[in-house]
Design an enzyme around this catalytic site. Structure first.
Site, PDB file in Angstrom:
ATOM      1  N   GLY A 197      49.012 -51.220 -23.594  1.00  0.00           N
ATOM      2  CA  GLY A 197      48.506 -52.362 -24.172  1.00  0.00           C
ATOM      3  C   GLY A 197      48.934 -53.351 -23.068  1.00  0.00           C
ATOM      4  N   CYS A 198      48.291 -54.434 -23.058  1.00  0.00           N
ATOM      5  CA  CYS A 198      48.671 -55.518 -22.142  1.00  0.00           C
ATOM      6  C   CYS A 198      49.800 -56.450 -22.709  1.00  0.00           C
ATOM      7  CB  CYS A 198      47.473 -56.437 -21.706  1.00  0.00           C
ATOM      8  SG  CYS A 198      46.490 -57.169 -23.290  1.00  0.00           S
ATOM      9  N   ASN A 199      49.919 -56.727 -23.975  1.00  0.00           N
ATOM     10  CA  ASN A 199      50.871 -57.384 -24.538  1.00  0.00           C
ATOM     11  C   ASN A 199      52.199 -56.318 -24.515  1.00  0.00           C
ATOM     12  OD1 ASN A 199      49.427 -59.607 -25.525  1.00  0.00           O
ATOM     13  ND2 ASN A 199      48.443 -58.306 -27.142  1.00  0.00           N
ATOM     14  N   VAL A 200      51.898 -55.124 -24.682  1.00  0.00           N
ATOM     15  CA  VAL A 200      53.063 -54.346 -24.690  1.00  0.00           C
ATOM     16  C   VAL A 200      53.940 -54.194 -23.195  1.00  0.00           C
ATOM     17  CG1 VAL A 200      53.816 -52.036 -24.802  1.00  0.00           C
ATOM     18  CG2 VAL A 200      52.052 -52.649 -26.307  1.00  0.00           C
ATOM     19  N   THR A 201      52.962 -54.263 -22.353  1.00  0.00           N
ATOM     20  CA  THR A 201      53.708 -54.337 -20.945  1.00  0.00           C
ATOM     21  C   THR A 201      54.526 -55.619 -20.743  1.00  0.00           C
ATOM     22  OG1 THR A 201      51.937 -53.059 -19.821  1.00  0.00           O
ATOM     23  CG2 THR A 201      53.198 -54.784 -18.503  1.00  0.00           C
TER      24      THR A 201
END
Length: 356
Positions: free
Chosen positions: A158-162
């Site tokens: 996920g983008c936020n995860v990255t």
């Protein structure tokens, strides 16, 4: 080493699918052969992605296994919960096809986490497409790259995860921060919410306003962040995570803080982040005093990171900027795909942002 490869992109009319096509158009070895969609099948790609001039006349095929089979690489840019069945059918048809899932279906290791946050049965776990992910005991990311080498299935984070993982993991791996009582507050561009027409996503609602969402531990990226930090060596993780939509089309600025381990010096903190990212092609620790901005990563597969110690609060503060559609999605996917195919990791990926 595999060289030229054919690609089909499912979900090509959406933001993630469109960005994957944009990145692949810059890749010297990629041949985009098929673009598909669900409700937009039968229309031209140019109606939905007018910036992709080289593919504007391509007609979107229906997203079926018959359409996607027969390619070297299949990219699934589908809604969460939709990739699992398609991927299973593709595996039965040709297990050698490399499938890159931009959705969440295959990211989580714990099936109970999936059921809790997504409300359906888990489709299984694939090699995780964050090459820079640190594993416990590592000073630099080696094991994750080894896991991606030769992989035929890739689950893109996920983008936020990255953004949050890249911000915090050096401190966890080095043992200079405590992985409980983590706090992350993010400023997010609207493209992260997808193309669905919802009142709060309209320009008349969003322009001039910042609005939080998925507050109070409900965001689906929380278990994935915790999973990554456990991989980096955390015995347990507690995280308060609050994303906020701000009036920009793309980008994430993630501010994450953690308790400083007692007795740890600011120099030891700085050293941990420098060791982790000194040789990374896309993750850059900025010089002290320079802070990341989303504008500096626009259109690039670059993550800019800064770290500081708030000695009065006893906390480490990290700020990470990425383009949610590039390093947070399509670019990270292509970076992992390069490793899977035995190509140079940086091949075809933009390093420099577009500013102002």
């Amino acid at each position: 080493m595999r060289m030229s490869f054919s690609v089909a992109v499912a979900g090509a009319s959406g933001y993630a699918g469109g960005e994957m096509l944009r990145v692949l158009l810059q890749h010297p070895e990629a041949r985009i052969e098929t673009v598909s969609a669900h409700s937009n099948a039968g229309s031209t790609l140019g109606e939905h992605q007018p910036h992709l001039r080289g593919l504007a006349d391509r007609v979107l095929a229906p997203t079926t296994v018959d359409t996607l089979a027969g390619h070297d690489v299949v990219v699934l840019a589908l809604p969460h919960g939709a990739s699992g069945a398609v991927a299973a059918e593709l595996a039965a048809r040709d297990p050698r096809t490399v499938v890159v899932d931009l959705g969440a279906d295959h990211r989580l290791v714990d099936a109970s986490d999936w059921r809790t946050y997504y409300g359906s049965e888990h489709a299984g776990t694939w090699p995780y497409g964050l090459p820079e992910l640190l594993h416990a005991g590592e000073r630099t990311a080696v094991a994750q790259r080894a896991a991606l080498a030769g992989a035929t299935r890739i689950a893109v984070p996920g983008c936020n995860v990255t953004a949050v993982t890249l911000g915090l993991q050096p401190g966890v791996a080095a043992g200079v921060v405590e992985p409980i009582d983590l706090v992350a507050v993010l400023a997010n561009g609207y493209s992260g919410a997808g193309k669905s027409l919802k009142p709060h996503l309209l320009a008349s609602e969003g322009l001039g306003m910042a609005q939080p969402y998925a507050v109070g531990g409900t965001h689906r990226h929380i278990p994935e962040i915790a999973q990554n930090l456990r991989a980096a060596g955390a015995p347990d993780v507690t995280l308060s995570f609050t994303p906020t939509l701000v009036p920009m089309s793309r980008g994430i600025l993630a501010t994450a803080t953690a308790r400083l381990v007692p007795g740890t010096t600011p120099q030891a903190v700085r050293d941990a982040w420098e060791r982790a990212y000194a040789d990374e092609p896309f993750v850059h620790l900025l010089p002290q005093g320079q802070w990341p901005t989303t504008a500096a990563t626009l259109g690039a597969n670059t993550a800019l990171v800064q770290v500081a110690v708030d000695e009065r609060a006893g906390r480490v503060v990290t700020v990470t900027a990425i383009d949610n559609l590039v390093k947070g999605t399509a670019g990270g996917g292509v970076q992992s795909l390069n490793l899977a195919l035995g190509l140079p990791e940086t091949l075809g990926l933009p390093l420099n942002g577009v500013a102002p």
